[in-house]
Structure formats: structure tokens, C-alpha cells
Design a protein around this motif. Structure first.
Motif, PDB file in Angstrom:
ATOM      1  N   TYR A 151      99.018  16.533  -0.813  1.00  0.00           N
ATOM      2  CA  TYR A 151     100.241  16.333  -0.018  1.00  0.00           C
ATOM      3  C   TYR A 151     101.157  17.559  -0.103  1.00  0.00           C
ATOM      4  O   TYR A 151     101.844  17.895   0.868  1.00  0.00           O
ATOM      5  CB  TYR A 151     100.981  15.086  -0.485  1.00  0.00           C
ATOM      6  N   GLU A 152     101.162  18.240  -1.261  1.00  0.00           N
ATOM      7  CA  GLU A 152     101.948  19.468  -1.374  1.00  0.00           C
ATOM      8  C   GLU A 152     101.404  20.536  -0.419  1.00  0.00           C
ATOM      9  O   GLU A 152     102.175  21.251   0.228  1.00  0.00           O
ATOM     10  CB  GLU A 152     101.899  19.980  -2.820  1.00  0.00           C
ATOM     11  N   LYS A 153     100.084  20.640  -0.345  1.00  0.00           N
ATOM     12  CA  LYS A 153      99.459  21.596   0.571  1.00  0.00           C
ATOM     13  C   LYS A 153      99.852  21.290   2.021  1.00  0.00           C
ATOM     14  O   LYS A 153     100.190  22.194   2.797  1.00  0.00           O
ATOM     15  CB  LYS A 153      97.943  21.527   0.414  1.00  0.00           C
ATOM     16  N   VAL A 154      99.826  20.012   2.374  1.00  0.00           N
ATOM     17  CA  VAL A 154     100.174  19.594   3.730  1.00  0.00           C
ATOM     18  C   VAL A 154     101.634  19.917   4.026  1.00  0.00           C
ATOM     19  O   VAL A 154     101.964  20.477   5.078  1.00  0.00           O
ATOM     20  CB  VAL A 154      99.906  18.088   3.922  1.00  0.00           C
ATOM     21  N   TYR A 155     102.519  19.582   3.082  1.00  0.00           N
ATOM     22  CA  TYR A 155     103.953  19.776   3.313  1.00  0.00           C
ATOM     23  C   TYR A 155     104.314  21.260   3.389  1.00  0.00           C
ATOM     24  O   TYR A 155     105.204  21.659   4.143  1.00  0.00           O
ATOM     25  CB  TYR A 155     104.768  19.097   2.213  1.00  0.00           C
ATOM     26  N   GLN A 156     103.614  22.095   2.622  1.00  0.00           N
ATOM     27  CA  GLN A 156     103.847  23.537   2.700  1.00  0.00           C
ATOM     28  C   GLN A 156     103.470  24.082   4.076  1.00  0.00           C
ATOM     29  O   GLN A 156     104.079  25.022   4.579  1.00  0.00           O
ATOM     30  CB  GLN A 156     103.030  24.261   1.625  1.00  0.00           C
ATOM     31  N   THR A 157     102.457  23.451   4.678  1.00  0.00           N
ATOM     32  CA  THR A 157     101.974  23.912   5.989  1.00  0.00           C
ATOM     33  C   THR A 157     102.806  23.344   7.132  1.00  0.00           C
ATOM     34  O   THR A 157     103.156  24.070   8.069  1.00  0.00           O
ATOM     35  CB  THR A 157     100.500  23.499   6.178  1.00  0.00           C
ATOM     36  N   GLU A 158     103.105  22.059   7.037  1.00  0.00           N
ATOM     37  CA  GLU A 158     103.882  21.393   8.096  1.00  0.00           C
ATOM     38  C   GLU A 158     105.000  20.566   7.455  1.00  0.00           C
ATOM     39  O   GLU A 158     104.754  19.464   6.954  1.00  0.00           O
ATOM     40  CB  GLU A 158     102.975  20.487   8.943  1.00  0.00           C
ATOM     41  N   LYS A 159     106.179  21.099   7.442  1.00  0.00           N
ATOM     42  CA  LYS A 159     107.307  20.441   6.774  1.00  0.00           C
ATOM     43  C   LYS A 159     107.933  19.385   7.688  1.00  0.00           C
ATOM     44  O   LYS A 159     109.023  19.571   8.233  1.00  0.00           O
ATOM     45  CB  LYS A 159     108.340  21.478   6.346  1.00  0.00           C
ATOM     46  N   THR A 160     107.248  18.257   7.830  1.00  0.00           N
ATOM     47  CA  THR A 160     107.762  17.143   8.627  1.00  0.00           C
ATOM     48  C   THR A 160     108.318  16.057   7.714  1.00  0.00           C
ATOM     49  O   THR A 160     108.013  16.018   6.511  1.00  0.00           O
ATOM     50  CB  THR A 160     106.649  16.545   9.505  1.00  0.00           C
ATOM     51  N   LYS A 161     109.134  15.172   8.271  1.00  0.00           N
ATOM     52  CA  LYS A 161     109.702  14.073   7.486  1.00  0.00           C
ATOM     53  C   LYS A 161     108.597  13.159   6.961  1.00  0.00           C
ATOM     54  O   LYS A 161     108.654  12.685   5.820  1.00  0.00           O
ATOM     55  CB  LYS A 161     110.671  13.263   8.352  1.00  0.00           C
ATOM     56  N   GLU A 162     107.606  12.926   7.799  1.00  0.00           N
ATOM     57  CA  GLU A 162     106.498  12.051   7.395  1.00  0.00           C
ATOM     58  C   GLU A 162     105.758  12.638   6.190  1.00  0.00           C
ATOM     59  O   GLU A 162     105.457  11.922   5.222  1.00  0.00           O
ATOM     60  CB  GLU A 162     105.531  11.859   8.561  1.00  0.00           C
ATOM     61  N   HIS A 163     105.468  13.935   6.246  1.00  0.00           N
ATOM     62  CA  HIS A 163     104.738  14.575   5.148  1.00  0.00           C
ATOM     63  C   HIS A 163     105.579  14.613   3.881  1.00  0.00           C
ATOM     64  O   HIS A 163     105.052  14.462   2.774  1.00  0.00           O
ATOM     65  CB  HIS A 163     104.311  15.991   5.551  1.00  0.00           C
ATOM     66  N   LYS A 164     106.879  14.792   4.024  1.00  0.00           N
ATOM     67  CA  LYS A 164     107.776  14.773   2.868  1.00  0.00           C
ATOM     68  C   LYS A 164     107.787  13.391   2.219  1.00  0.00           C
ATOM     69  O   LYS A 164     107.758  13.269   0.977  1.00  0.00           O
ATOM     70  CB  LYS A 164     109.191  15.158   3.305  1.00  0.00           C
ATOM     71  N   HIS A 165     107.806  12.361   3.054  1.00  0.00           N
ATOM     72  CA  HIS A 165     107.795  10.990   2.546  1.00  0.00           C
ATOM     73  C   HIS A 165     106.495  10.701   1.793  1.00  0.00           C
ATOM     74  O   HIS A 165     106.518  10.105   0.705  1.00  0.00           O
ATOM     75  CB  HIS A 165     107.957  10.006   3.713  1.00  0.00           C
ATOM     76  N   LEU A 166     105.368  11.127   2.361  1.00  0.00           N
ATOM     77  CA  LEU A 166     104.076  10.904   1.704  1.00  0.00           C
ATOM     78  C   LEU A 166     104.010  11.629   0.360  1.00  0.00           C
ATOM     79  O   LEU A 166     103.497  11.083  -0.628  1.00  0.00           O
ATOM     80  CB  LEU A 166     102.940  11.395   2.610  1.00  0.00           C
ATOM     81  N   LEU A 167     104.552  12.840   0.305  1.00  0.00           N
ATOM     82  CA  LEU A 167     104.545  13.604  -0.940  1.00  0.00           C
ATOM     83  C   LEU A 167     105.407  12.918  -1.995  1.00  0.00           C
ATOM     84  O   LEU A 167     104.983  12.767  -3.154  1.00  0.00           O
ATOM     85  CB  LEU A 167     105.062  15.021  -0.677  1.00  0.00           C
ATOM     86  N   LYS A 168     106.610  12.480  -1.606  1.00  0.00           N
ATOM     87  CA  LYS A 168     107.497  11.828  -2.562  1.00  0.00           C
ATOM     88  C   LYS A 168     106.887  10.519  -3.084  1.00  0.00           C
ATOM     89  O   LYS A 168     107.005  10.190  -4.270  1.00  0.00           O
ATOM     90  CB  LYS A 168     108.860  11.558  -1.914  1.00  0.00           C
ATOM     91  N   HIS A 169     106.229   9.799  -2.198  1.00  0.00           N
ATOM     92  CA  HIS A 169     105.588   8.549  -2.614  1.00  0.00           C
ATOM     93  C   HIS A 169     104.477   8.826  -3.625  1.00  0.00           C
ATOM     94  O   HIS A 169     104.349   8.121  -4.644  1.00  0.00           O
ATOM     95  CB  HIS A 169     105.016   7.829  -1.397  1.00  0.00           C
ATOM     96  N   ALA A 170     103.684   9.852  -3.369  1.00  0.00           N
ATOM     97  CA  ALA A 170     102.599  10.201  -4.295  1.00  0.00           C
ATOM     98  C   ALA A 170     103.173  10.672  -5.633  1.00  0.00           C
ATOM     99  O   ALA A 170     102.635  10.337  -6.706  1.00  0.00           O
ATOM    100  CB  ALA A 170     101.721  11.290  -3.679  1.00  0.00           C
ATOM    101  N   GLN A 171     104.257  11.459  -5.580  1.00  0.00           N
ATOM    102  CA  GLN A 171     104.882  11.928  -6.819  1.00  0.00           C
ATOM    103  C   GLN A 171     105.432  10.751  -7.631  1.00  0.00           C
ATOM    104  O   GLN A 171     105.336  10.740  -8.870  1.00  0.00           O
ATOM    105  CB  GLN A 171     106.005  12.916  -6.488  1.00  0.00           C
ATOM    106  N   LEU A 172     105.989   9.759  -6.943  1.00  0.00           N
ATOM    107  CA  LEU A 172     106.502   8.567  -7.622  1.00  0.00           C
ATOM    108  C   LEU A 172     105.366   7.793  -8.286  1.00  0.00           C
ATOM    109  O   LEU A 172     105.471   7.387  -9.451  1.00  0.00           O
ATOM    110  CB  LEU A 172     107.239   7.680  -6.623  1.00  0.00           C
ATOM    111  N   GLU A 173     104.274   7.622  -7.545  1.00  0.00           N
ATOM    112  CA  GLU A 173     103.131   6.896  -8.113  1.00  0.00           C
ATOM    113  C   GLU A 173     102.531   7.654  -9.298  1.00  0.00           C
ATOM    114  O   GLU A 173     102.071   7.047 -10.266  1.00  0.00           O
ATOM    115  CB  GLU A 173     102.063   6.676  -7.037  1.00  0.00           C
ATOM    116  N   LEU A 174     102.547   8.987  -9.214  1.00  0.00           N
ATOM    117  CA  LEU A 174     102.059   9.795 -10.337  1.00  0.00           C
ATOM    118  C   LEU A 174     102.944   9.584 -11.559  1.00  0.00           C
ATOM    119  O   LEU A 174     102.447   9.406 -12.680  1.00  0.00           O
ATOM    120  CB  LEU A 174     102.043  11.269  -9.946  1.00  0.00           C
ATOM    121  N   LYS A 175     104.243   9.582 -11.334  1.00  0.00           N
ATOM    122  CA  LYS A 175     105.188   9.370 -12.435  1.00  0.00           C
ATOM    123  C   LYS A 175     105.003   7.987 -13.053  1.00  0.00           C
ATOM    124  O   LYS A 175     104.968   7.832 -14.278  1.00  0.00           O
ATOM    125  CB  LYS A 175     106.615   9.519 -11.902  1.00  0.00           C
ATOM    126  N   LYS A 176     104.838   7.007 -12.190  1.00  0.00           N
ATOM    127  CA  LYS A 176     104.643   5.629 -12.674  1.00  0.00           C
ATOM    128  C   LYS A 176     103.319   5.492 -13.430  1.00  0.00           C
ATOM    129  O   LYS A 176     103.218   4.744 -14.413  1.00  0.00           O
ATOM    130  CB  LYS A 176     104.668   4.662 -11.486  1.00  0.00           C
TER     131      LYS A 176
END
Length: 506
Positions: free
Chosen positions: A363-388
Motif C-alpha cells: 500500500y505504501e508503494k501504491v500511495y507513493q505512486t498515486e496519492k489518492t484518498k482511497e489509497h491513503k485510506h487503505l494504507l492507514k487501515h493496513a497500518q492500523l491492523e499491523l499495529k493491532k
């Protein structure tokens, strides 16, 4: 006939002037020839003057006038050939050079120019023969010696390119053709081979540029039409590609490469569409097989195959073949590192497999390439699940799913607390007692969080409970146990047989 025999001569107007002898006629003819020659020489000198000024178009015109006056003069053809070479009209220059040496086989410059034309057009073997002829006439001719070495180099580059193509070492072929084209700049054959290999390397704009340059000069060039189609085919523009393959076959019905590419394009399109149809209709197993069959049609079609791998990964995830889906996405990315959809699909598979670190990376790779709201949301969700995922999983500790009800959580706690209570394992080894005590404490900790709506909400949202003043290391699991099972009345585990215990309230 006697030399002094008189012959009547008429003027162009048809009037008879006098009777001339044969010798007189010869003299008149010779005078006429000298006059023509002088006029032709005048044209040649004018051509030379324009040639020196680099006005090659005018030089060409005057050399042509000289040839028209004296069509048997080898040097005139040689001069015009030199002019045509400066105008990059090598095929016409070759014809003039060949005519020059036909008229005079000892015309050294004519042979040298013919060789240079052959070389520019990529016919190194014919060029070598011309340069060897020059050296027969003039053994120390340094330009011929140098050009002969160049011709031999081109022949070696051709040999290396042929080996490289057979081994699918297309970079080597492009390198060899670039070197060969330095001397054979007008060789369409070398340019086409280079363009084809550029297409096979995925360098489509470069390949199309080379093919388009050739088509501007020769719109019926079947090889160039084939390469244009090949580029479109490899860019997954299959319908447009087919049109070019058809044109190439119309120009050259025996063009084997165009015919094979045409068949592959049609077959690939049909199989891919069948797979898409099966997927839309929910026939996932059939879609998986169809995409697999499509992948065998043309290994060189990188872009289409990347999409096919990603499509098969989508089907694989539907079929719960998550590991295979990840592998297919990885194959797609290997073929096309810019393929965002493959990264997104693989990241989702990692999420489903609870491999959150890998998901975050994609998701970081995707967001670096295309900084859209959707991609940012997916990255934050994955980061949260990683933290959990790096905290204790209280749901796993109790053996319930994340949507468990309050009653289900209580039942699970009751079962696990009784199972791991230290008194139940009082007769076990010290190591086992320590392990069970640890599990008993974790069960109590999990219950204290999941049974409290406020703590549970914070835990589910990924917040650190200790950051909110909830020190989970200080609580007493026995107090949780006593509170759950009815307060301070007391309790004990008593044996009812070997290895069997029951819980008794006091």
C-alpha cells in the motif's frame, strides 16, 4: 564508297545546301561531338561548383544534364552518385555507381562509391567485393582499406545479432544493430530488427519511432507494418494490432512473423474474453482455467500477461487460493512494475492472510505512486491492523471471533479460566504450572478488556490501552476470577479420579 564521294546534306529546315564528302561529314560529326562534350563538361563544372557549395540539389540537376548530353561518360554517373549519397538517396546512388563501373570497370572511384552505397544499405558482403576491387586497382588505397574493415565489422555484428536473437538476448541484438547502423545508416533491415527487439524488450515508444520513420519513407514496408502492429499488440491494443498485421500480410502474404502474431493476437483476445465472461457469471473455476490457458499463448506479451496474472489472482482470491493469488500478483508485478492494480490485489490478499507488514509495504508503494484518498485510506487501515497485530490478540486468547457477543465472551472466559486456573495444575511440573499461570493471567486480562465496552472499543480501534492510563500489567487475575464466579465465598479444585478435577464453591 570513295572518301571524296559527295553526299547531299539538308538543313533542319529541309533545304539542301551542298554536297559534302564522307570525310567532311566525319569532321562535322567530330565537331558536333566536341561541342556536345564541351557543353556536357560545362554542366559538370557547374555541378561541381554547386557540390562544393553543398547545394546538392542543384549539383544533381547539372550532373543530370551532363549525363543527358553524354550518357556513356562514367565520371558523370560517378559525380551524380556522390551527390545522391550526400542527399541520403543511397539506392539511386548505387544505381549510378553501378552504371559508372559498367561503363569503366577500372573506374576506382566508381567501385569505392558503389561499396559505400552497399555499406550504407547494409549489404556488407557486396560492399566487401567492391572495396577488394578498389584494392586490386590501387593496393594502397587507404579509404578502401578502412571501409573493408568496416564491412567486416558489420558482418560480425550481424552474426552476433543472429545468435543473440536465437538466445532471446534482445539487448545484445539492439547493441549490435546500433553499432552496425553507425556505418549502415540507411539499412531498413537493421532498423527493423532493432525495432522488433525493442518491442520485445517492452521499449515500445522507441520501437514505434523506428518503424514509423521507415513507413514515412515507404508506407508499404511489410516489416515496418509488422513492428507497428507488434508494439500495439504488446501494449494490449489488440484490435489495432490486428489491423497492422493484416496490412503487413496484404503487402507480403508470406510474412511468417506477421501471420504468427496475427494468430496469437486473435487467440489471446478470444481466450481472455472467455475468462472475463466466466468470471462475471460467477464460474470462477472455469475462469481460472481460461486465464491459465491464455497465459500459454504468447510468453513475450508482457503487458497482456501481467493483466492475465492479475485477473487469475482475482479469481484465486475468490476461490480462497490466497497464496496462489499472491504468487500471481508477484508475477504480474515482475512483468510490469508500474501495475498498480496488481499491487492492490496482492495487498488485499496479504490483509486476508493477516500478513500486515507485507500489505503495508504494497500500500505504501501504491500511495507513493498515486496519492489518492482511497489509497491513503487503505494504507492507514493496513497500518492500523499491523499495529493491532503486534499486541496481544485478546479474541484469540479467549477463542472467540471479533464479532462475539457479550454472552459468548463470558462463556469463553468461564471455560478458559477454569481450564488454566493454577489450582487445577497444582500437581503438575513447575514448568507446566508456570505456563498455565501465564495463560490464566492472559485470559483474565482479555476478559477485563473485552467485557468492558469502553476498553473494548479502544482496543478494537487500535488504541494503546496503557496510553489511556490502563496498566494491564498491574491487575490481579484472581480478583477477576473471584468477581466472575461469585465473590469471596472461596473455591477449590478437587480430584474425582486420575487426571479429573471439578470446581467447587465453598
Amino acid at each position: 564508297m570513295r572518301a571524296d564521294h559527295h553526299i547531299p546534306v539538308s538543313s533542319c529546315s529541309g533545304h539542301n545546301y551542298t554536297h559534302l564528302s564522307l570525310s567532311d561529314i566525319c569532321l562535322v560529326y567530330l565537331s558536333f561531338c566536341l561541342l556536345v562534350h564541351r557543353e556536357a563538361e560545362g554542366f559538370k563544372e557547374q555541378g561541381n561548383a554547386f557540390y562544393i557549395k553543398k547545394d546538392y540539389a542543384e549539383a544533381f540537376n547539372y550532373y543530370t544534364k551532363a549525363i543527358d548530353m553524354c550518357p556513356k561518360n562514367a565520371s558523370y554517373y560517378g559525380n551524380r552518385a556522390a551527390t545522391l549519397m550526400m542527399l541520403y538517396r543511397y539506392r539511386e546512388a548505387l544505381e549510378d555507381s553501378q552504371q559508372a563501373v559498367r561503363l569503366d570497370n577500372d573506374f576506382m572511384k566508381g567501385h569505392l562509391r558503389e561499396g559505400k552505397c552497399h555499406l550504407s544499405l547494409g549489404n556488407a558482403m557486396a560492399a566487401s567485393r567492391c572495396f577488394q576491387r578498389v584494392l586490386e586497382l590501387e593496393p594502397d588505397n587507404s579509404p578502401a582499406q578502412q571501409e573493408l574493415k568496416t564491412a567486416e565489422s558489420i558482418l560480425e555484428y550481424e552474426r552476433m545479432a543472429e545468435i543473440g536473437f536465437e538466445k532471446r538476448d534482445y539487448r545484445m541484438v539492439v547493441f549490435c544493430m546500433d553499432r552496425a547502423l553507425e556505418a549502415a545508416a540507411a539499412c531498413h533491415r537493421f532498423k527493423i530488427l532493432k525495432a522488433e527487439c525493442l518491442a520485445l524488450l517492452g521499449r515500445y515508444p522507441e520501437a514505434q519511432s523506428v518503424a514509423s520513420d521507415i513507413l514515412r519513407m515507404d508506407s508499404t514496408n511489410a516489416d515496418a507494418l509488422y513492428v507497428r502492429g507488434l508494439c500495439l499488440y504488446y501494449e494490449d491494443c489488440i484490435d489495432k494490432a490486428v489491423q497492422f498485421f493484416v496490412q503487413a500480410l496484404r503487402m507480403a502474404p508470406d510474412h511468417d512473423k506477421a501471420r504468427l502474431a496475427f494468430r496469437n493476437a486473435k487467440a489471446l483476445k478470444a481466450k481472455k474474453e472467455e475468462g472475463n465472461k466466466a468470471f462475471k457469471e460467477g464460474h470462477f473455476e472455469a475462469a481460472y482455467e481460461l486465464y491459465s490457458e491464455a497465459l500459454t499463448i504468447d510468453p513475450n506479451n508482457i503487458k497482456t500477461n501481467a493483466k492475465l496474472y492479475c485477473n487469475r489472482a482475482t479469481v484465486g482470491s475468490k476461490l480462497k487460493k490466497l497464496e496462489q493469488a499472491v504468487e500471481d500478483c508477484t508475477r504480474a508485478i515482475k512483468l510490469d512494475e508500474t501495475y498498480i492494480k496488481a499491487y492492490l490485489r496482492r495487498a488485499q490478499c496479504y490483509m486476508d492472510m493477516e500478513q500486515y507488514e507485507e500489505a503495508v509495504r504494497d500500500y505504501e508503494k501504491v500511495y507513493q505512486t498515486e496519492k489518492t484518498k482511497e489509497h491513503k485510506h487503505l494504507l492507514k487501515h493496513a497500518q492500523l491492523e499491523l499495529k493491532k497485530s503486534k499486541r496481544k490478540d485478546y479474541y484469540k486468547v479467549l477463542g472467540v471471533n471479533k464479532n462475539a457477543t457479550e454472552d459468548e465472551i463470558k462463556k469463553a472466559y468461564r471455560k478458559r479460566a477454569l481450564l488454566h486456573h493454577p489450582d487445577r495444575h497444582s500437581g503438575a511440573t513447575p514448568e507446566l504450572q508456570k505456563e498455565e499461570e501465564k495463560k490464566f493471567k492472559e485470559v483474565g486480562e482479555a476478559f477485563s478488556v473485552l467485557s468492558d465496552p469502553k476498553k473494548k472499543s479502544r482496543y478494537d480501534s487500535g488504541q494503546d490501552l496503557e496510553d489511556d492510563g490502563m496498566n494491564m500489567g498491574d491487575f490481579d487475575a484472581n480478583n477477576i476470577f473471584k468477581a466472575f464466579f461469585g465473590g469471596p465465598a472461596g473455591f477449590s479444585f478437587e480430584a474425582s479420579g486420575p487426571g479429573n478435577f471439578f470446581f467447587q464453591f465453598g
